[in-house]
Enzyme design. Structure first.
Site, PDB file in Angstrom:
ATOM      1  CD  GLU A  18       5.245 -21.981 -19.379  1.00 23.95           C
ATOM      2  OE1 GLU A  18       4.492 -21.526 -18.519  1.00 23.95           O
ATOM      3  OE2 GLU A  18       6.201 -22.701 -19.103  1.00 23.95           O
ATOM      4  CD  GLU A  36       0.583 -23.976 -18.244  1.00 24.73           C
ATOM      5  OE1 GLU A  36       1.319 -23.905 -17.236  1.00 24.73           O
ATOM      6  OE2 GLU A  36       0.966 -24.423 -19.337  1.00 24.73           O
TER       7      GLU A  36
HETATM    8  C1  BG6 Z   1       4.226 -24.187 -16.834  1.00 30.73           C
HETATM    9  C2  BG6 Z   1       4.202 -25.330 -17.810  1.00 30.73           C
HETATM   10  O1  BG6 Z   1       5.504 -23.659 -16.849  1.00 30.73           O
HETATM   11  O2  BG6 Z   1       4.062 -24.447 -15.490  1.00 30.73           O
HETATM   12  C3  BG6 Z   1       3.550 -26.598 -17.289  1.00 30.73           C
HETATM   13  O3  BG6 Z   1       3.628 -24.967 -19.030  1.00 30.73           O
HETATM   14  C4  BG6 Z   1       3.937 -26.801 -15.837  1.00 30.73           C
HETATM   15  O4  BG6 Z   1       3.897 -27.657 -18.120  1.00 30.73           O
HETATM   16  C5  BG6 Z   1       3.423 -25.625 -15.035  1.00 30.73           C
HETATM   17  O5  BG6 Z   1       3.473 -27.993 -15.299  1.00 30.73           O
HETATM   18  C6  BG6 Z   1       3.664 -25.727 -13.546  1.00 30.73           C
HETATM   19  O6  BG6 Z   1       5.007 -25.953 -13.296  1.00 30.73           O
HETATM   20  P1  BG6 Z   1       5.477 -27.193 -12.450  1.00 30.73           P
HETATM   21  O7  BG6 Z   1       6.950 -27.193 -12.581  1.00 30.73           O
HETATM   22  O8  BG6 Z   1       5.040 -26.929 -11.048  1.00 30.73           O
HETATM   23  O9  BG6 Z   1       4.824 -28.381 -13.033  1.00 30.73           O
END
Ligand code: BG6
Length: 486
Positions: free
Chosen positions: A181, A384
Site C-alpha cells: 500500500e 487483500e
Molecule cells: C490494509 C493493510 O490496509 O488493510 C493490512 O495492508 C491491514 O495490513 C488491512 O490489516 C485491514 O486493515 P485493519 O486496520 O482492519 O487491519
C-alpha cells in the site's frame, strides 16, 4: 452466479493473505531486530494506537509481539491453507528478521532459514508464495538513525535486503510485491508505519491535522525514494531470475462524487488522482503524472530528484498491479474539515458499513478493476479483500461467520463481471487467511480470517486454530474455480 462454466481463467490464483508483523509474533527471537510495528501499542476503534520510542511491556501491550504466533505454527497453518485449496499464499518477509538493524553487514541466517522452510512447505503443498518485501515493517533502527525513507541512503539498504532475498529464494518465489500500500505514503499514517515518523500526538492517526508544509514535503520525498527503490528492485529481480514477476501494491481507493454537482465530480477526480494514480503512474508508466507539478506547487512540495532518477523510473515499471479493496468513499468539494467526514472522504449514504464504519461495496470493485485496467492494461491481482468482524466460538467449537461468506460472495460476483468485461484479473487472496492483528487498531477481535485463532486483544489465549464456516465455503469456491458460490 451459479453458472455451469466458470469465467475465472484456468490457473486463477485463489488464496489468502497475511503480513509478517500482524501474524508472526516472535518479534525478538532467533536474531530478529525490532521493526516499526513492534513499537506500536494496541488500541481500538475509539483509542488510536501509540508508537512508543522505548518498548515498555510493563505499561503497554504490543500486539505484533504475539501476532497469531505463526512463527511457531507455520506448518499447521500452511497445511490448513492447502486443505482450503489455496493456490497461493500472500505473506510478507519481515525486513528486520533478515537485517535486524537494516544496515547490518550480513543477513541473519536464522531469519533466512525460517522463510526458506516456510516457502518449501508451501511448495510441498502446491502453494505458490506471493511475497511482499515490506509490509509496514521497516527496521526500527532505520527510523531512529536515518529518519526512515526520507533518507536517500535507505534506498541502498533496501536494495541490499531485496538482493539477499531474491537470491536466497530464487526458484522458490517468483511473484514479488515491493511496498505494501505504497499510496498511504502521501498521508501521516503511511509515514508512521514506513518511517516511524510520529505526528505530535504520538498516535497512529490516518491524517495529521497539525502537519506542516515541511512534513508534507518530507512524505513526498520519502515516497520518491520508495519509487526509486521499487524500480531498481524490478530490474534486479528480472536479472536474478527472468521468471520473477514484480508488482506494485496499492490500497485500492474508489471515490464517487457525493452529488452530481460539477464541483463534487471534479473533487472525486482529484481524489482518484492523488490517492491512486500519483503512485500508480510512477510505478506502471514509469513517470510522474502530468498534473504532478501543479500538485507539488499547490502543496509547497519541492522534491530532490537526482539526475538519473527519471530513467530509473522509466526502466523499472512493474509487471502487474496488485491492490487491496475494502471500501469506497465519496468526494465533496470543500470538506477537508466537516462533521461526519471519514478519514478519506464523506460516507456514502447508499451503502451499509461494517462495525468499523467501512462501507461494503462489491459493485465498486468491478468499477475499480475497470478503471485500473483501462488506464494501465496490466494484469491485476486483488491481494487483500475481506471483512473485519467481531466473532465468537460456539460451545461446539464452530464459528458461524455468515457475514464474511456474504461479503466474499458478492465481491466474487463483481470480479466475475469485471472478467467478463475483459479485465485481466489473475488472482485473489482474501484478507486474511487466518485471524491476525489489525494493522489500523491493533485489535485481535477485529477478525478477518477464514480460520479462527483463540486469542484476545491482550495476547491471552491458547492460539488454537479452528476452521470457520467461511473456510468450508471458500474451499468449494476454489475447487469449482468460482462456479459454486452457494
Ligand atoms: C490494509 C493493510 O490496509 O488493510 C493490512 O495492508 C491491514 O495490513 C488491512 O490489516 C485491514 O486493515 P485493519 O486496520 O482492519 O487491519
Amino acid at each position: 452466479m451459479n453458472k455451469e462454466t466458470t469465467v475465472f481463467p484456468k490457473g486463477f490464483l485463489w488464496g489468502g493473505a497475511t503480513a509478517a508483523t500482524q501474524c508472526e509474533g516472535a518479534w525478538n527471537v532467533d536474531g530478529k531486530g525490532a521493526s516499526v510495528l513492534d513499537h506500536c501499542t494496541n488500541g481500538d476503534k475509539e483509542h488510536p494506537r501509540l508508537v512508543t520510542e522505548v518498548i515498555d511491556t510493563e505499561k503497554y501491550f504490543y500486539p505484533s509481539h504475539e501476532g497469531c504466533k505463526q512463527y511457531e505454527h507455520f506448518e499447521e497453518d500452511i497445511e490448513l491453507f492447502a486443505e482450503a485449496g489455496f493456490k497461493t499464499y500472500r505473506l510478507s518477509i519481515n525486513w528486520s528478521r533478515i537485517f535486524p538493524n537494516g544496515d547490518d553487514e550480513t543477513p541473519n541466517q536464522a531469519g533466512l532459514d525460517y522463510y526458506r522452510r516456510l516457502f518449501e512447505k508451501c511448495r510441498e503443498h502446491g502453494i505458490e508464495p506471493t511475497v511482499t518485501m515490506t509490509h509496514y515493517d521497516i527496521p526500527w533502527h532505520l527510523c531512529v538513525e536515518y529518519g526512515g525513507w526520507a533518507n536517500r541512503k535507505v534506498i541502498d539498504l533496501f536494495l541490499k535486503y531485496a538482493k539477499t532475498i531474491l537470491t536466497e529464494y530464487k526458484g522458490l518465489v517468483t511473484r514479488w510485491l515491493t511496498h505494501n500500500e505504497i499510496n498511504f505514503g502521501t498521508i501521516s499514517y503511511g509515514e508512521i508505519i514506513t518511517s516511524g515518523i510520529l505526528p505530535k500526538s504520538g498516535r497512529i492517526l490516518m491524517q495529521d491535522p497539525d502537519a506542516t508544509t515541511e512534513d508534507v514535503n518530507r512524505r513526498f520525498q520519502a515516497l520518491h525514494h520508495e519509487f526509486i527503490a521499487s524500480a531498481k528492485v524490478v530490474q534486479l529481480a528480472h536479472e536474478i531470475d527472468p521468471e520473477n514477476e514484480v508488482g506494485c501494491m496499492m490500497c485500492g481507493f474508489a471515490f464517487y462524487p457525493l452529488t452530481c454537482k460539477p464541483e463534487d465530480v471534479a473533487e472525486a477526480q482529484r481524489d482518484m488522482e492523488i490517492w491512486n494514480y500519483y503512485c500508480m503512474d510512477v510505478m506502471c508508466k514509469g513517470k510522474y503524472p502530468y498534473w504532478a507539478k501543479r500538485y507539488w506547487k499547490e502543496h509547497g512540495i519541492s522534491l530532490e530528484i537526482a539526475e538519473e532518477d527519471l530513467s530509473i523510473l522509466a526502466n523499472g515499471m512493474v509487471d502487474f498491479i496488485s491492490f487491496s479493496y475494502y471500501r469506497t468513499d465519496c468526494s465533496k468539494a470543500n470538506t477537508q474539515v466537516v462533521e461526519g467526514r471519514t478519514d478519506f472522504g464523506m460516507p456514502n449514504p447508499m451503502l451499509e458499513a461494517t462495525e468499523w464504519g467501512w462501507t461494503i461495496d462489491p459493485q465498486g470493485l468491478r468499477w475499480l478493476l475497470n478503471e485500473y485496467y483501462a488506464r494501465y492494461e496490466k494484469p491485476l491481482m486483488i491481494v487483500e479483500n475481506g471483512i473485519g468482524a467481531y466473532e465468537t466460538q460456539e460451545a461446539d467449537g464452530s464459528i458461524h461467520d455468515q457475514a464474511r461468506i456474504d461479503y466474499m460472495r458478492e465481491h466474487f460476483k463483481a470480479m466475475a463481471q469485471a472478467i467478463e468485461d475483459g479485465v485481466e484479473l489473475i488472482g485473489y487472496t482474501c484478507w486474511s487467511a487466518i485471524d491476525i492483528v489489525s494493522a489500523g487498531t491493533g485489535e485481535f477481535k477485529k477478525r478477518y480470517g477464514l480460520i479462527y485463532v483463540e486469542a484476545d486483544d491482550l495476547g491471552n489465549g491458547s492460539y488454537k486454530r479452528t476452521k470457520k464456516d467461511s473456510f468450508y465455503w471458500y474451499q468449494k469456491v476454489i475447487s469449482s474455480n468460482g462456479v459454486d458460490l452457494a
